[in-house]
Design a protein around this motif. Structure first.
Motif, PDB file in Angstrom:
ATOM      1  N   HIS A  60      31.993  51.517  23.584  1.00 29.83           N
ATOM      2  CA  HIS A  60      33.687  51.170  23.875  1.00 29.83           C
ATOM      3  C   HIS A  60      34.120  51.137  25.517  1.00 29.83           C
ATOM      4  O   HIS A  60      34.647  50.086  25.709  1.00 29.83           O
ATOM      5  N   LYS A  64      35.130  47.464  27.197  1.00 28.99           N
ATOM      6  CA  LYS A  64      36.258  47.387  28.134  1.00 28.99           C
ATOM      7  C   LYS A  64      36.109  46.847  29.490  1.00 28.99           C
ATOM      8  O   LYS A  64      36.897  46.229  29.914  1.00 28.99           O
ATOM      9  N   LEU A  69      39.421  45.184  30.368  1.00 25.74           N
ATOM     10  CA  LEU A  69      40.631  45.427  29.560  1.00 25.74           C
ATOM     11  C   LEU A  69      40.973  46.800  30.108  1.00 25.74           C
ATOM     12  O   LEU A  69      40.176  47.663  30.681  1.00 25.74           O
ATOM     13  N   GLU A  71      43.822  50.298  28.891  1.00 27.94           N
ATOM     14  CA  GLU A  71      44.460  50.739  27.669  1.00 27.94           C
ATOM     15  C   GLU A  71      45.547  50.068  27.353  1.00 27.94           C
ATOM     16  O   GLU A  71      45.966  50.506  25.914  1.00 27.94           O
ATOM     17  N   VAL A  76      42.916  48.136  22.262  1.00 30.55           N
ATOM     18  CA  VAL A  76      41.936  49.014  23.235  1.00 30.55           C
ATOM     19  C   VAL A  76      42.040  50.563  22.761  1.00 30.55           C
ATOM     20  O   VAL A  76      40.918  51.217  22.436  1.00 30.55           O
TER      21      VAL A  76
END
Length: 159
Positions: A60, A64, A69, A71, A76
């Protein structure tokens, strides 16, 4: 009779649990005549993939970072929380993730989210543009249903 949905409970150092890689190595797919999730069973592939990526939470964080990315970007938070739940299920609860409809269904959401962001990045690269990351507009309703197995589709897409 042995329950195919759980692994033997392991205690290490007085604490219940096993590491994710070990848990997945102990999983074994059992065919069920009454399996309710439509489409192919992809949990075994996904869980083995997550082992190769260092575990659900490591994957994860890597994902991200690579996709740049935050949150607040589309999916996400869902992605991270679902993968955290999967990790807890295999490490602490010691379930056989290959044989649980809930694991099969839950893993479809992170797959769809990763697919969305992969396609968004491909589009940006091909067009040389930057798109809004915060909406699901790039994933059509039918595509979401294909991943989640919630429509007449057979859930045959796989990232």
């Amino acid at each position: 009779e042995i329950d195919a949905r759980v692994l033997p409970v392991l205690f290490e150092g007085g604490k219940r649990g096993r590491d994710f890689k070990q848990a997945v190595s102990k999983c074994s797919e059992t065919k069920f005549e009454d399996w309710v999730v439509t489409g192919p069973r992809s949990a075994p592939w996904c869980l083995r993939f997550l082992v190769k990526r260092g575990g659900p939470l490591t994957h994860h964080e890597w994902w991200k970072s690579v996709c740049k990315l935050s949150e607040s970007d589309f999916g996400v938070t869902d992605h991270g929380e679902i993968l955290r739940a999967i990790q807890y299920g295999l490490e602490y609860d010691q379930v056989d993730g290959f044989n649980l409809c809930l694991v099969e269904q839950l893993l479809r959401r992170p797959q769809m989210i990763e697919y969305y962001h992969r396609e968004r990045l491909r589009q940006e690269l091909s067009l040389g543009t930057s798109s809004a990351k915060g909406s699901a507009a790039g994933v059509e309703f039918e595509e979401q249903n294909a991943f989640l197995g919630t429509s007449g589709s057979d859930g045959a897409l796989m990232v």
